[in-house]
Design an enzyme around this catalytic site. Structure first.
Site, PDB file in Angstrom:
ATOM      1  N   VAL A 168       9.565  -5.077   8.272  1.00  0.00           N
ATOM      2  CA  VAL A 168       9.565  -3.608   8.203  1.00  0.00           C
ATOM      3  C   VAL A 168       9.901  -3.142   6.779  1.00  0.00           C
ATOM      4  CG1 VAL A 168      10.684  -1.508   9.045  1.00  0.00           C
ATOM      5  CG2 VAL A 168      10.116  -3.336  10.631  1.00  0.00           C
ATOM      6  N   ALA A 169      10.864  -3.819   6.157  1.00  0.00           N
ATOM      7  CA  ALA A 169      11.292  -3.422   4.811  1.00  0.00           C
ATOM      8  C   ALA A 169      10.238  -3.744   3.755  1.00  0.00           C
ATOM      9  CB  ALA A 169      12.602  -4.122   4.463  1.00  0.00           C
TER      10      ALA A 169
ATOM     11  N   ILE B 153       6.889  -4.163   4.092  1.00  0.00           N
ATOM     12  CA  ILE B 153       5.604  -3.450   4.175  1.00  0.00           C
ATOM     13  C   ILE B 153       5.844  -1.979   3.840  1.00  0.00           C
ATOM     14  CG2 ILE B 153       3.725  -2.752   5.709  1.00  0.00           C
ATOM     15  CD1 ILE B 153       4.305  -5.382   7.256  1.00  0.00           C
TER      16      ILE B 153
ATOM     17  N   GLU C  26       5.414   1.195   4.414  1.00  0.00           N
ATOM     18  CA  GLU C  26       4.823   2.215   5.282  1.00  0.00           C
ATOM     19  C   GLU C  26       4.891   3.601   4.637  1.00  0.00           C
ATOM     20  OE1 GLU C  26       7.600   0.470   6.343  1.00  0.00           O
ATOM     21  OE2 GLU C  26       7.226  -0.428   8.298  1.00  0.00           O
TER      22      GLU C  26
ATOM     23  N   ASP D   6     -21.306  23.860 -19.550  1.00  0.00           N
ATOM     24  CA  ASP D   6     -22.187  24.991 -19.784  1.00  0.00           C
ATOM     25  C   ASP D   6     -21.604  25.772 -20.960  1.00  0.00           C
ATOM     26  OD1 ASP D   6     -24.362  26.478 -19.219  1.00  0.00           O
ATOM     27  OD2 ASP D   6     -23.503  27.566 -17.527  1.00  0.00           O
TER      28      ASP D   6
ATOM     29  N   ASP E 217     -22.661  27.033 -12.427  1.00  0.00           N
ATOM     30  CA  ASP E 217     -22.326  28.257 -11.687  1.00  0.00           C
ATOM     31  C   ASP E 217     -23.445  28.751 -10.776  1.00  0.00           C
ATOM     32  OD1 ASP E 217     -24.074  29.111 -13.605  1.00  0.00           O
ATOM     33  OD2 ASP E 217     -22.689  30.435 -14.639  1.00  0.00           O
TER      34      ASP E 217
ATOM     35  N   ASP F  31     -27.623  24.738  -9.984  1.00  0.00           N
ATOM     36  CA  ASP F  31     -26.697  23.763 -10.580  1.00  0.00           C
ATOM     37  C   ASP F  31     -26.141  22.802  -9.536  1.00  0.00           C
ATOM     38  OD1 ASP F  31     -26.861  24.688 -13.205  1.00  0.00           O
ATOM     39  OD2 ASP F  31     -25.379  26.253 -12.851  1.00  0.00           O
TER      40      ASP F  31
ATOM     41  N   ASN G 206      15.830  -0.144   2.545  1.00  0.00           N
ATOM     42  CA  ASN G 206      14.454   0.336   2.717  1.00  0.00           C
ATOM     43  C   ASN G 206      14.418   1.861   2.825  1.00  0.00           C
ATOM     44  OD1 ASN G 206      11.645  -0.212   3.145  1.00  0.00           O
ATOM     45  ND2 ASN G 206      11.938   0.405   5.262  1.00  0.00           N
TER      46      ASN G 206
ATOM     47  N   ASP H 211      12.613   3.673  -0.304  1.00  0.00           N
ATOM     48  CA  ASP H 211      11.248   4.057   0.088  1.00  0.00           C
ATOM     49  C   ASP H 211      11.062   5.562   0.173  1.00  0.00           C
ATOM     50  OD1 ASP H 211      10.243   1.575   0.148  1.00  0.00           O
ATOM     51  OD2 ASP H 211       9.524   1.635   2.210  1.00  0.00           O
TER      52      ASP H 211
END
Length: 873
Positions: A279-280, A282, A284, A326, A611, A615, A705, A709
């Site tokens: 869990v830590a 990866i 997320e 332009d 514009d 275009d 984490n 995170d």
């Protein structure tokens, strides 16, 4: 049915005024009665459902399963902490996503199409959301239809209705009544215009008969529901990275578990550790972090007059190395002023115009009559060139409204970019004048006579060359040149195809649109940062080159080519010349697309401005299509990735700068998160392989984490702009996130964080051999605090933190302080210390863990210093 009723019946039924439109008060009453003119939006998801989406992940389910097992085994504190951390992570993700959604909703409102309506006797531009039933709506080429309309006036009006009827060819529209019938399909209702369709040709006026969900498109919308969320390429890459990392981590966790079995460790403890590490490790939080950083970036860009319609545009902006712009209104002020004229064989300053001279008078009057613009002291609507011609008329007491009363318009051929001409048929007493204005080279071809010395004479080659010479003289001075010609006819019974022929040439006017302030400075800034500016314009080569030279875009006439000349080049010739070309003059919409494709073929990342309706293909073809917010048509805006609310070239440069900074900030956050994750994996895996006791407890990992995170990663994502960002060359779009130094930096720092965490545990376990909790707490503090200090050195890849200033990112300083406080709370508060199984460290312990924790910061700063010295050598 509305199409069955006459225009008079419609006007009476909706109690409206064709001349003055509705009053503001009446419009407000009707808006309150019928609601806003927009399609109903999908129902917002409940908080509980959004919260469920945050925890709807396999790893989270495994973690919650671990919490249940912990509770069953009476490890209540572990179970409670796991649940709290899961909920906290979900709430943080929910807040981030909510902020991103609100930012994107605000963006949608800002990019709402506009509508031209008559209100209080004046033509005004309003948001299409504010259109009400009974409004008198003005239609022009390039505008989307804001609601369902019963047409009451048309002039060669054609509407693209494929979105509604499926017809591929634009429908010709008329204001006439249609005989009642039961079998008239939408596509055959020629006196109706429907919401979300688009005007491709001509103009018209209609009465709003249905708005919002009562429109034909609204009926279809009731049957649809859009749930799809768009992800940017970066977010897709990160999702793939997350899956790959997840696979690697799960293998490592499995290996850890196998090693634990062989070493006869506590299997439940190792099960929890393995899950916590998965869990830590990866990230997320990455997708949510990227979403919020992009959304904040979008809001910052709105304040700088750039509306990002498509999030991938932010990523692409950092790679742009060619800006095709332009000229009119983007590089220049879009405030045309007539300064010179040619008539009766004489080229002179505009101040020498004499209204007593019938040729001079005819020149001004014809220019005013052959115009779709409107002009008053309070408002100016229409093409800047035409407004300049009306201002010329006002200067000599010739007003369009007065002229229209005397010489009403009976018929017209609207301007289009291929003919470069516009023609009207106006009543002059008992006869009619065909008046044509437009590009000189096209106009000369359809004239057979000219005024010379007050008399109408044949238009000989010699006289044509004099007109051309006068036009070139004005063009050389960067003036835009328009000519006018006429023919007298006896009646309105004349074929449209034959109107633009056998005309009498009257004269020319030359006007200039001065460069915008700061544009020259922006172009120079682009040049220094490796971005080439290319001018694409419909003007003559001489005019285009004069402006380009003044702005520093081109230095030599060899860098200028016309659209016609460019199209004649072979593939190999284009490859040889394209890198040297800076100005494309006299281009058509087809030329623009070919130019963009040729530049992209050379490996360039191209931004293109536009514009008009025509275009749209080139805006689509470019990597970044940029539409004008003020002068741009709805079609151009719909095809674009970005809209400039001030139509200013300098805003594109600011957007590129912002895009580069946003991408850099996202990359910093990603490198930071992954470095920390690698550090955690190394610390645990190596510790287990070496046969040590668990270096960190599962709840330690989850707490770290949570801290790293969330706030620090987000704070890096909103790092203040780097003032030297435009000194760097454009980012290579083909290179990955971790190309160059980033990959080495990421892995190197991950290993370093893992090693010092292991060192803290080893030394703690050596000094306090009878207290595993003491050693684990020291490892926990070093892992947490080293990552927090590490954020300071990751703020810039080359500059020292002391150069950019420690306190220039107050959010990051706050995140670091809060992180350290939270780590201290876990150790110092007895209740939390017992839950986290943390040991109260001594003063010497704190000094030691602080010295270890600051190592990544010191080594990174020394590395920058050495790198800069080596680079100078």
């Amino acid at each position: 049915m509305w199409f069955e009723k006459s225009s008079q019946e419609i006007i009476k039924e909706f109690n409206t005024d064709v001349v003055n439109g509705l009053s503001s008060e009446e419009a407000l009453i009707r808006r309150e009665k019928y609601g806003p003119n927009k399609l109903a939006e999908k129902k917002e998801q409940s908080i509980l459902k959004l919260l469920f989406e945050q925890i709807n992940d396999v790893l989270i389910y495994i973690l919650l399963g671990a919490a249940v097992i912990s509770a069953l085994l009476k490890e209540i504190s572990d179970a409670v902490i796991i649940v709290i951390i899961v909920v906290l992570n979900a709430i943080i993700g929910l807040i981030q996503e909510s902020k991103a959604e609100k930012a994107l909703e605000a963006l949608k409102k800002l990019s709402f199409p506009k509508a031209l309506v008559k209100r209080n006797g004046q033509i005004m531009e309003i948001s299409s959301e504010d259109v009400v039933v009974g409004d008198i709506v003005i239609l022009e080429a390039g505008k989307y239809i804001p609601c369902d309309l019963r047409l009451i006036e048309t002039a060669n009006l054609k509407i693209e209705e494929s979105a509604l009827t499926g017809e591929s060819v634009p429908s010709q529209k008329y204001a006439e009544n249609i005989l009642k019938s039961e079998n008239i399909a939408l596509g055959d209702q020629r006196n109706m215009a429907f919401m979300s369709t688009m005007v491709t040709y001509g103009r018209g006026v209609g009465v709003a008969v249905a708005v919002g969900m009562d429109t034909e498109i609204g009926k279809i919308a009731k049957m649809l529901e859009e749930n799809k969320k768009n992800s940017t390429p970066l977010q897709i890459k990160l999702a793939q990275l997350g899956k790959m990392l997840g696979f690697v981590v799960l293998i490592i966790c499995l290996l850890m578990f196998v090693v634990a079995v062989i070493q006869k460790r506590d299997l439940f403890e190792m099960f929890l550790t393995a899950i916590s590490l998965a869990v830590a490790a990866i990230p997320e939080g990455l997708p949510a972090m990227v979403t919020i950083v992009l959304a904040v970036g979008v809001q910052r860009m709105i304040k700088k007059n750039a509306i990002i319609r498509k999030l991938p545009a932010i990523e692409t902006l950092g790679s742009v190395n060619i800006i095709c712009s332009d000229k009119t209104g983007t590089l220049t002020q879009n405030k045309m002023t007539v300064t010179r004229f040619y008539a009766d064989g004489v080229l002179n300053d505009i101040s020498y115009l004499d209204m007593n001279n019938r040729v001079h008078s005819a020149l001004v009057k014809d220019m005013v009559l052959c115009s779709d613009a409107t002009y008053s002291e309070d408002s100016r609507t229409g093409d800047p060139t035409e407004i300049a011609l009306l201002e010329l008329g006002v200067k000599f007491n010739i007003y369009k409204d007065n002229e229209n009363e005397l010489h009403s318009r009976v018929d017209e051929i609207p301007f289009d970019s291929d003919r470069k001409l516009m023609t009207t048929l106006n009543k002059f007493g008992d006869k009619y004048n065909i008046i044509t204005k437009g590009a000189v080279d096209n106009l000369i071809k359809i004239c057979k006579s000219i005024y010379a010395n007050g008399n109408m004479v044949p238009f000989t080659e010699e006289l044509k060359s004099k007109v051309t010479a006068a036009s070139d003289s004005m063009s050389n001075d960067a003036l835009r040149v328009l000519g006018t010609a006429f023919r007298v006819v006896d009646s309105t019974e004349i074929e449209i195809d034959s109107m633009e022929s056998d005309l009498t040439f009257v004269g020319l006017v030359g006007m200039i649109d001065p460069p915008r302030e700061n544009v020259e400075k922006s172009i120079e800034e682009c040049r220094k940062s490796g971005i080439r500016t290319v001018m694409i314009t419909g003007d003559h080569k001489n005019t285009a080159f004069a402006i380009a030279k003044e702005l520093g875009i081109a230095e030599d006439s060899s860098q200028v080519v016309s659209g016609y000349e460019f199209n004649k080049l072979s593939g190999s010739e284009i490859e040889d010349k394209i890198d040297n070309l800076r100005v494309f003059a006299r281009v058509s919409p087809e030329h623009k697309v070919n130019i963009v494709r040729a530049l992209k073929k050379r490996g360039n990342i191209v931004s293109m401005t536009g514009d008009g309706v025509n275009d749209a293909p080139s805006l689509k073809a470019a990597d970044i299509g940029v539409a004008m917010g003020i002068t741009g048509t709805d079609v151009a805006k719909g095809a674009s990735d970005m809209i400039l609310t001030d139509d200013n070239f300098s805003t594109i440069v600011e957007a590129v700068k912002e895009g580069r900074n946003i991408y850099n900030n996202i990359r910093k956050s990603i490198v930071f998160l992954l470095s920390c994750n690698i550090g955690e994996i190394i610390a645990l895996f190596i510790g287990i392989v070496l046969g040590w006791p668990a270096v960190l407890r599962p709840i330690h990992l989850l707490w770290v984490n949570l801290i790293t995170d969330s706030l620090p990663a987000l704070a890096l994502g909103v790092e203040p702009d780097d003032p030297d960002i435009m000194k760097e060359k454009p980012r290579d779009a083909k290179k990955g996130l971790f190309s160059g130094k980033s990959g080495v930096f990421l892995i190197g720092n991950g290993i370093l964080i893992g090693v010092i965490t292991l060192a803290a545990f080893y030394i703690g376990n050596t000094i306090y051999p009878n207290s595993l909790m003491h050693a684990q707490t020291m490892a926990f503090v070093v892992l947490s605090v080293s990552q927090l200090f590490y954020t300071l050195s990751i703020r810039h890849s080359e500059k020292s933190i002391f150069e950019i200033g420690i306190f220039t990112n107050k959010y990051l300083v706050g995140a670091i302080v809060l992180g350290i406080v939270m780590v201290n709370m876990v150790i110092m508060i007895p209740f939390l210390a017992s839950v986290f199984k943390a040991f109260r460290l001594t003063l010497n312990d704190w000094l030691f863990v602080f010295l270890l924790s600051i190592i990544p910061f010191i080594l990174n700063e020394l590395g920058k210093l050495i790198y800069r010295k080596l680079e100078k050598k």
